[in-house]
Motif scaffolding. Sequence first.
Motif, mmCIF file in Angstrom:
data_model
loop_
_atom_site.group_PDB
_atom_site.id
_atom_site.type_symbol
_atom_site.label_atom_id
_atom_site.label_comp_id
_atom_site.label_asym_id
_atom_site.label_seq_id
_atom_site.Cartn_x
_atom_site.Cartn_y
_atom_site.Cartn_z
ATOM 1 N N VAL A 291 29.871 11.918 1.579
ATOM 2 C CA VAL A 291 29.307 11.963 0.235
ATOM 3 C C VAL A 291 28.043 12.815 0.260
ATOM 4 N N PRO A 292 27.996 13.938 -0.466
ATOM 5 C CA PRO A 292 26.791 14.773 -0.490
ATOM 6 C C PRO A 292 25.599 13.995 -1.050
ATOM 7 N N VAL A 293 24.444 14.219 -0.479
ATOM 8 C CA VAL A 293 23.221 13.553 -0.935
ATOM 9 C C VAL A 293 22.285 14.612 -1.519
ATOM 10 N N PRO A 294 21.902 14.509 -2.800
ATOM 11 C CA PRO A 294 21.047 15.526 -3.414
ATOM 12 C C PRO A 294 19.609 15.453 -2.920
ATOM 13 N N GLY A 295 18.901 16.558 -3.088
ATOM 14 C CA GLY A 295 17.504 16.608 -2.657
ATOM 15 C C GLY A 295 16.615 15.645 -3.402
ATOM 16 N N SER A 296 17.030 15.222 -4.597
ATOM 17 C CA SER A 296 16.215 14.286 -5.369
ATOM 18 C C SER A 296 16.027 12.958 -4.643
ATOM 19 N N ILE A 297 16.970 12.596 -3.782
ATOM 20 C CA ILE A 297 16.831 11.371 -2.988
ATOM 21 C C ILE A 297 15.600 11.477 -2.084
ATOM 22 N N PHE A 298 15.438 12.653 -1.479
ATOM 23 C CA PHE A 298 14.281 12.894 -0.609
ATOM 24 C C PHE A 298 12.994 12.883 -1.418
ATOM 25 N N MET A 299 12.995 13.597 -2.541
ATOM 26 C CA MET A 299 11.780 13.738 -3.332
ATOM 27 C C MET A 299 11.310 12.409 -3.908
ATOM 28 N N SER A 300 12.239 11.503 -4.202
ATOM 29 C CA SER A 300 11.865 10.217 -4.811
ATOM 30 C C SER A 300 11.616 9.126 -3.773
ATOM 31 N N GLN A 301 11.801 9.458 -2.491
ATOM 32 C CA GLN A 301 11.667 8.470 -1.411
ATOM 33 C C GLN A 301 12.580 7.263 -1.642
ATOM 34 N N ALA A 302 13.814 7.580 -2.041
ATOM 35 C CA ALA A 302 14.793 6.529 -2.292
ATOM 36 C C ALA A 302 15.193 5.852 -0.989
ATOM 37 N N LYS A 303 15.702 4.644 -1.120
ATOM 38 C CA LYS A 303 16.185 3.884 0.031
ATOM 39 C C LYS A 303 17.686 3.665 -0.141
ATOM 40 N N VAL A 304 18.460 4.042 0.871
ATOM 41 C CA VAL A 304 19.910 3.892 0.837
ATOM 42 C C VAL A 304 20.318 2.968 1.975
ATOM 43 N N CYS A 305 21.039 1.905 1.645
ATOM 44 C CA CYS A 305 21.393 0.879 2.634
ATOM 45 C C CYS A 305 22.880 0.585 2.550
ATOM 46 N N GLY A 306 23.537 0.555 3.682
ATOM 47 C CA GLY A 306 24.923 0.110 3.726
ATOM 48 C C GLY A 306 24.991 -1.405 3.797
ATOM 49 N N SER A 307 26.078 -1.981 3.282
ATOM 50 C CA SER A 307 26.237 -3.432 3.321
ATOM 51 C C SER A 307 27.676 -3.776 3.664
ATOM 52 N N ALA A 308 27.840 -4.636 4.656
ATOM 53 C CA ALA A 308 29.168 -5.098 5.058
ATOM 54 C C ALA A 308 29.074 -6.555 5.482
ATOM 55 N N GLY A 309 30.088 -7.322 5.150
ATOM 56 C CA GLY A 309 30.100 -8.720 5.578
ATOM 57 C C GLY A 309 29.101 -9.562 4.818
ATOM 58 N N TYR A 310 28.553 -10.583 5.504
ATOM 59 C CA TYR A 310 27.665 -11.531 4.843
ATOM 60 C C TYR A 310 26.912 -12.324 5.904
ATOM 61 N N THR A 311 25.759 -12.839 5.508
ATOM 62 C CA THR A 311 24.928 -13.657 6.392
ATOM 63 C C THR A 311 25.138 -15.132 6.072
ATOM 64 N N LEU A 312 24.659 -15.995 6.965
ATOM 65 C CA LEU A 312 24.788 -17.438 6.745
ATOM 66 C C LEU A 312 24.100 -17.888 5.453
ATOM 67 N N PRO A 313 22.868 -17.426 5.149
ATOM 68 C CA PRO A 313 22.261 -17.842 3.874
ATOM 69 C C PRO A 313 23.090 -17.433 2.662
ATOM 70 N N VAL A 314 23.697 -16.262 2.708
ATOM 71 C CA VAL A 314 24.530 -15.820 1.591
ATOM 72 C C VAL A 314 25.770 -16.703 1.471
ATOM 73 N N ILE A 315 26.383 -17.063 2.595
ATOM 74 C CA ILE A 315 27.553 -17.950 2.549
ATOM 75 C C ILE A 315 27.195 -19.261 1.851
ATOM 76 N N HIS A 316 26.066 -19.843 2.228
ATOM 77 C CA HIS A 316 25.664 -21.106 1.602
ATOM 78 C C HIS A 316 25.366 -20.926 0.118
ATOM 79 N N GLU A 317 24.746 -19.806 -0.244
ATOM 80 C CA GLU A 317 24.465 -19.547 -1.659
ATOM 81 C C GLU A 317 25.764 -19.419 -2.448
ATOM 82 N N VAL A 318 26.755 -18.770 -1.861
ATOM 83 C CA VAL A 318 28.035 -18.576 -2.530
ATOM 84 C C VAL A 318 28.799 -19.898 -2.650
ATOM 85 N N ILE A 319 28.778 -20.712 -1.614
ATOM 86 C CA ILE A 319 29.452 -22.016 -1.694
ATOM 87 C C ILE A 319 28.834 -22.869 -2.797
#
Length: 365
Positions: A291-319
Motif C-alpha cells: 500500500v503506497p504511503v503518501p508524504g503527508s503521513i510524514f509531514m503530519s507525524q502520523a502513527k500507523v499501527c498494525g493489529s492482529a489477534g487480541y489481548t487478555l484484557p480485550v477478551i474479558h471486555e468482549v465477554i
Amino acid sequence: MKAGIYYGVSNVAVEDRAVPEVGDKDVLVKVRRAGICGSDTGSWLHGGLRYGVFSGMVEGHEMVGEVAKMGPSASSDFHVGDIVWVDPSKARRVGKLAADVCGTFAEYVLVEDARQDYNLFLLDKNIDLDAAALIEPLAVGTQGALALDPKPDENVVVLGAGTIGLCAAAGLVNHGIKNVVVVDRNEWKLEIARKIGAQTVNSREENVADRLCDIFGEFVDTETHMEHIYPELGAALQKIMDSGIANVGAKRPNVQLYVDCAGAQELLQMAFKLCVNNTRYSIVSVYSDPVPVPGSIFMSQAKVCGSAGYTLPVIHEVIDHITNERTPIKDIITAKYSLDEFPKAMEHAAVKSYKNIKVLLDMDR
C-alpha cells in the motif's frame, strides 16, 4: 463425529472423523455454535495457502461450546457441562500457527493443556449462544479499535462494515467512545452500524471527506496561517500539494483515529491523505499487495499501527460486552445452518450476492 473438511477452492465436505483423544490435562469441548470467518471464506474462494489451511484439514476457529470430557489431571476450574469459549490461538500446544485450523467446524474440539483465562474461558451458563459465537471476531475488532488508545471524546472513523468493521465499531461504542463513524458502500450493512450506535457514511453515494467534515467539522491548523501566505510561497505550496508530499491548506475532517477494516487500498489511501497533526491509523485489514504511503503521513507525524489477534484484557471486555448485551452486535448474524449444511453455509458466507455478514453453524440443529 461429523466434521467440516476443507479440500480446495469451492470444495468442502462433511465427513466422519475420529473424536480427538483427550490427554492428561486436556479438555474436550462439544461445539454448540461455530462462526465462519473471512479466512475460511478466503480459503474457499482463493485457496488455503495464505491462511495455513490445507486439503483434508478440519476448518474453523470461532466457536462457543460446553465441556464434554476432561483429562485425569485437567484443571479443576472446569466441569463437564460448563459453557466455554476457546481461544483458537492457544488451543493447541503449537500456538497461533494452528489458529485457523483449530477444528471448530466439528462436533468436538480438543483444547490441549486447558487453563482458565489462557486458552479456555468460562462463560455464564445462560449466555446467548449465538452472540457468544461472536467472541473471537468481536475481540479482533475491539483489539484493532482500541490499539491506539482512543479517548471518549475523540473522533474515530471505521473503514468497512463487514464483520470486523462492525465489531470494531461495537467495541468502540462499548468502550465509551462517543463519536464513531463507519464508512462502507453497502447501505444494508450501514443500517446495522447505525443500530450498533455509530453514524455512517455511504462511500458509494457521498463524498467521504466532505461528509466527515460535516459530521466532525474541519481540522483547524493553528500552526499555519494561510491568510498571510504570499504569492511565491502559494505557488510552491500548490506544487507540493499536487505531488502528494503534503496536504497543508486542504480541507480535512477533524478525525483523530482511523481503523481500517475494509481491506480496500483506495479507501485507506484516501484516509491517509486526510491526515492532520498526529492522526493515528490502526490497520486490521490484511493486504496482499503493498500500500503506497503518501508524504503527508510524514509531514503530519502520523502513527500507523498494525493489529492482529487480541489481548487478555480485550477478551474479558468482549465477554462482558456480550454477556451483558451492551450493543446489539448479534445483528451481524445474517444466517444459520446445521453442520450437515456446511458446504452450503460456506458458499453463502463467501459469495457476496447472498448478502451475508456472519454465518453460523448451529450444532444443535
